[in-house]
Scaffold this active site. Structure first.
Site, PDB file in Angstrom:
ATOM      1  N   ARG A  18     105.395 -68.788 -32.390  1.00 30.11           N
ATOM      2  CA  ARG A  18     105.491 -70.181 -32.847  1.00 30.11           C
ATOM      3  C   ARG A  18     106.290 -70.328 -34.144  1.00 30.11           C
ATOM      4  O   ARG A  18     106.673 -71.418 -34.530  1.00 30.11           O
ATOM      5  CB  ARG A  18     104.077 -70.765 -33.036  1.00 30.11           C
ATOM      6  CG  ARG A  18     103.369 -71.056 -31.723  1.00 30.11           C
ATOM      7  CD  ARG A  18     101.889 -71.320 -31.917  1.00 30.11           C
ATOM      8  NE  ARG A  18     101.136 -70.092 -32.155  1.00 30.11           N
ATOM      9  CZ  ARG A  18      99.831 -70.047 -32.407  1.00 30.11           C
ATOM     10  NH1 ARG A  18      99.141 -71.172 -32.472  1.00 30.11           N
ATOM     11  NH2 ARG A  18      99.213 -68.900 -32.601  1.00 30.11           N
ATOM     12  N   GLU A 152      89.800 -70.736 -26.821  1.00 29.63           N
ATOM     13  CA  GLU A 152      91.150 -70.936 -27.340  1.00 29.63           C
ATOM     14  C   GLU A 152      91.703 -72.258 -26.814  1.00 29.63           C
ATOM     15  O   GLU A 152      91.353 -72.699 -25.714  1.00 29.63           O
ATOM     16  CB  GLU A 152      92.058 -69.780 -26.920  1.00 29.63           C
ATOM     17  CG  GLU A 152      91.697 -68.464 -27.578  1.00 29.63           C
ATOM     18  CD  GLU A 152      91.606 -68.596 -29.092  1.00 29.63           C
ATOM     19  OE1 GLU A 152      92.619 -68.942 -29.733  1.00 29.63           O
ATOM     20  OE2 GLU A 152      90.517 -68.355 -29.650  1.00 29.63           O
ATOM     21  N   ASN A 362     134.667 -58.632 -63.423  1.00 29.05           N
ATOM     22  CA  ASN A 362     133.985 -57.333 -63.313  1.00 29.05           C
ATOM     23  C   ASN A 362     134.244 -56.643 -61.983  1.00 29.05           C
ATOM     24  O   ASN A 362     133.790 -55.540 -61.766  1.00 29.05           O
ATOM     25  CB  ASN A 362     132.469 -57.515 -63.511  1.00 29.05           C
ATOM     26  CG  ASN A 362     131.853 -58.432 -62.465  1.00 29.05           C
ATOM     27  OD1 ASN A 362     132.520 -59.311 -61.937  1.00 29.05           O
ATOM     28  ND2 ASN A 362     130.594 -58.219 -62.162  1.00 29.05           N
ATOM     29  N   ALA A 399     141.792 -68.313 -77.653  1.00 31.87           N
ATOM     30  CA  ALA A 399     141.531 -69.113 -76.438  1.00 31.87           C
ATOM     31  C   ALA A 399     142.608 -68.850 -75.405  1.00 31.87           C
ATOM     32  O   ALA A 399     143.780 -68.697 -75.733  1.00 31.87           O
ATOM     33  CB  ALA A 399     141.478 -70.593 -76.807  1.00 31.87           C
TER      34      ALA A 399
HETATM   35  C1  UD1 Z   1      93.312 -66.863 -33.657  1.00 29.82           C
HETATM   36  C2  UD1 Z   1      91.967 -67.018 -32.938  1.00 29.82           C
HETATM   37  C3  UD1 Z   1      91.571 -68.496 -32.997  1.00 29.82           C
HETATM   38  C4  UD1 Z   1      91.481 -68.938 -34.451  1.00 29.82           C
HETATM   39  C5  UD1 Z   1      92.792 -68.631 -35.193  1.00 29.82           C
HETATM   40  C6  UD1 Z   1      92.574 -68.840 -36.680  1.00 29.82           C
HETATM   41  C7  UD1 Z   1      91.940 -65.342 -31.158  1.00 29.82           C
HETATM   42  C8  UD1 Z   1      92.031 -65.103 -29.690  1.00 29.82           C
HETATM   43  N1  UD1 Z   1      92.110 -66.607 -31.556  1.00 29.82           N
HETATM   44  O1  UD1 Z   1      94.231 -67.622 -32.912  1.00 29.82           O
HETATM   45  O2  UD1 Z   1      90.322 -68.670 -32.363  1.00 29.82           O
HETATM   46  O3  UD1 Z   1      91.232 -70.307 -34.512  1.00 29.82           O
HETATM   47  O4  UD1 Z   1      93.181 -67.271 -35.017  1.00 29.82           O
HETATM   48  O5  UD1 Z   1      93.741 -68.704 -37.416  1.00 29.82           O
HETATM   49  O6  UD1 Z   1      91.696 -64.415 -31.891  1.00 29.82           O
HETATM   50  N2  UD1 Z   1      97.564 -60.251 -33.589  1.00 29.82           N
HETATM   51  C9  UD1 Z   1      97.588 -58.897 -33.326  1.00 29.82           C
HETATM   52  N3  UD1 Z   1      97.818 -58.474 -32.055  1.00 29.82           N
HETATM   53  C10 UD1 Z   1      98.005 -59.346 -31.031  1.00 29.82           C
HETATM   54  C11 UD1 Z   1      97.961 -60.716 -31.294  1.00 29.82           C
HETATM   55  C12 UD1 Z   1      97.725 -61.154 -32.592  1.00 29.82           C
HETATM   56  O7  UD1 Z   1      97.437 -58.088 -34.230  1.00 29.82           O
HETATM   57  O8  UD1 Z   1      98.200 -58.874 -29.901  1.00 29.82           O
HETATM   58  C13 UD1 Z   1      97.394 -60.706 -34.987  1.00 29.82           C
HETATM   59  C14 UD1 Z   1      98.548 -61.576 -35.416  1.00 29.82           C
HETATM   60  O9  UD1 Z   1      99.562 -60.786 -36.042  1.00 29.82           O
HETATM   61  C15 UD1 Z   1      97.883 -62.537 -36.398  1.00 29.82           C
HETATM   62  C16 UD1 Z   1      96.449 -62.565 -35.943  1.00 29.82           C
HETATM   63  O10 UD1 Z   1      96.257 -61.477 -35.068  1.00 29.82           O
HETATM   64  O11 UD1 Z   1      97.970 -62.091 -37.716  1.00 29.82           O
HETATM   65  C17 UD1 Z   1      96.100 -63.863 -35.240  1.00 29.82           C
HETATM   66  O12 UD1 Z   1      96.972 -64.007 -34.145  1.00 29.82           O
HETATM   67  P1  UD1 Z   1      97.505 -65.432 -33.713  1.00 29.82           P
HETATM   68  O13 UD1 Z   1      98.364 -65.262 -32.534  1.00 29.82           O
HETATM   69  O14 UD1 Z   1      98.050 -66.155 -34.867  1.00 29.82           O
HETATM   70  O15 UD1 Z   1      96.115 -66.091 -33.250  1.00 29.82           O
HETATM   71  P2  UD1 Z   1      95.816 -67.620 -33.124  1.00 29.82           P
HETATM   72  O16 UD1 Z   1      96.419 -68.119 -31.871  1.00 29.82           O
HETATM   73  O17 UD1 Z   1      96.167 -68.319 -34.374  1.00 29.82           O
HETATM   74 CA    CA Z   2      97.029 -67.739 -36.287  1.00 29.33          CA
END
Ligand code: UD1
Ligand code: CA
Length: 432
Positions: A18, A152, A362, A399
């Site tokens: 996103r 979600e 320079n 100058a």
């Molecule tokens: C997640 C939560 C959601 C919550 C939100 C809060 C889940 C399924 N959903 O959603 O309920 O409201 O955070 O901010 O957990 N990441 C990994 N590996 C992956 C996918 C993601 O390490 O395979 C890490 C991402 O780098 C990120 C974090 O997990 O830092 C959250 O991932 P993101 O995709 O932003 O989750 P949200 O859809 O925001």
């Molecule tokens: Ca997030």
């Protein structure tokens, strides 16, 4: 604080689609440092056992964090086979009985804001907040004051979508809970991912206690888009400015001033509106006037601007830098450069005056060369100093001179001009 009670796991393996960016989400900067830097920094204040889960651009993420921190464990997620926040937890081995799991996209978190998770001692503690616009967050379904499950956005039905209580994305689990439920997660959902959030429903169904902890958006805001990035930046800037004003810095129209994490002030400093100070700049008893930019530089008992630019590795002391002057990788002590100049790769000593429009040349197209100017030198306006060049103490440059001689010895006047001619009545002939 006792830092060996709790392990911290930071999930930083996701793509962050996103964000619509080639850069990994957690490496996007807030106040000059990657989001992940801010969250690790806060984590280090409460734990000695920090694991960062990486996958997408893993080498780059690890390299950038290792430049700031040692003592961080990196674990690689098998994101092909086990995508999602639950998949991210599969290879994690935490040392302590209590494990705090943080999303890596929450740069506004502070160690103080995490206190609530350390104080409670339940199987699962999860963070929630209420939002007018819950868009993008997982919804938390609560019945009779008990958390039932998290759904979600992409999986939610209309009723669930109307829920304004959301999952903030921070959880404290007992290690046993993680060891039991992470292997049981499935990817039977809209995104075909393994959701960490499904642990909640499983634990609830087994009768474990799930404690919701109400947190505030100011600290727990997740960054998913460039709009979120900008909103979080504003909050972080407000914190940084407030901190420095409390330390005694005077700011005129603070909301227009940008100061990166890593900048430090000492003594009485004045910052006028619209200035930008970045990197590891150190500003001591100095005045930065409107619209000036100071990058990775040191200013002591000096002033610059309006509209001046100190580029990296400038070190100015007892010096006046006026409008439209650019300084780069230069040391100036007791110098006046009031107007319209470029001073790069130079050393300029006490009592020297740099006339308007002076340029250090320079760069020859391949290499950069130094300009060294001694004490009490007077450089006339619109002079070019072709480096490498040394101008010794007590020299005058007329100058309009182009200095090409390599060295101008003490006591000399250097002057290079074509002789001026007067052509009588030329004007009237030309325009008649
Ligand atoms: C997640 C939560 C959601 C919550 C939100 C809060 C889940 C399924 N959903 O959603 O309920 O409201 O955070 O901010 O957990 N990441 C990994 N590996 C992956 C996918 C993601 O390490 O395979 C890490 C991402 O780098 C990120 C974090 O997990 O830092 C959250 O991932 P993101 O995709 O932003 O989750 P949200 O859809 O925001
Ligand atoms: Ca997030």
């Amino acid at each position: 604080m006792n830092k060996d009670n709790i392990s911290i796991v930071i999930l930083a393996a996701g793509k962050g689609s996103r964000m619509k960016s080639p850069k990994a989400k957690v490496l996007h900067n807030i106040s000059g440092k990657p989001m992940l830097y801010h969250i690790i920094k806060a984590s280090q204040e409460i734990s000695d056992d920090i694991t960062v889960v990486i996958a997408h651009q893993k080498e780059e993420v690890q390299k950038q964090m290792q430049a700031y921190f040692d003592n961080i464990n990196f674990v690689v997620q098998d994101a092909e086979k086990f995508p999602g926040t639950g998949g991210a937890m599969k290879n994690v081995k935490a040392k302590n009985k209590k494990v705090l799991v943080l999303n890596g996209d929450m740069p506004l978190i502070t160690s103080k804001a995490l206190q609530g998770f350390l104080e409670l001692d339940d199987d699962v503690i999860m963070s929630i907040f209420d939002l007018e616009d819950p868009n993008g967050y997982g919804r938390v379904i609560i019945k009779d004051n008990h958390v039932q499950y998290i759904v979600e956005q992409k999986d939610a039905n209309d009723g669930e979508l109307n829920t304004t209580t959301v999952n903030a994305g921070i959880y404290a689990f007992s290690k046993d809970v993680l060891e039991k439920y992470i292997p049981l997660l499935s990817n039977d959902n809209a995104q075909e991912e393994y959701y960490l959030t499904d642990v909640i429903a499983m634990a609830k169904n087994d009768g474990l206690s799930i404690v919701p902890l109400l947190v505030d958006e100011e600290h727990f805001k997740g960054v998913n888009s460039k709009k979120d990035l900008a909103d979080s930046e504003e909050i972080m800037q407000d914190r940084i400015r407030t901190h420095w004003m409390q330390e005694g810095v005077i700011m005129q129209l603070p909301s227009t001033i940008y100061i990166e994490e890593g900048v430090a002030f000492e003594g009485e400093c004045i910052l006028e509106n619209g200035c930008r100070i970045t990197g590891d700049s150190k500003i001591i008893n100095s005045h930065i006037k409107a619209g000036s930019v100071v990058e990775d530089s040191i200013m002591k008992n000096s002033d610059c601007g309006p509209m001046a630019h100190l580029r990296p590795l400038s070190n100015i002391e007892d010096t006046h830098i006026g409008n439209f002057v650019e300084v780069k990788k230069s040391t100036l002590k007791g110098v006046k450069a009031g107007h319209l100049s470029y001073l790069g790769n130079s050393e300029i000593d006490e009592g020297t005056n740099i006339g308007a429009g002076t340029i250090t040349c320079n760069y020859d197209g391949i290499k950069k060369y130094k300009t060294i100017i001694g004490k009490n030198v007077f450089i006339g306006s619109d002079s070019q100093l072709v480096a490498p060049v040394t101008i010794e103490d007590d020299v005058m440059i007329a100058a309009g001179t182009t200095v090409t001689s390599g060295t101008v010895p003490s006591g000399n006047l250097a002057l290079s001009r074509t002789k001026m001619r007067l052509i009588q009545n030329f004007y009237y002939r030309f325009f008649s």
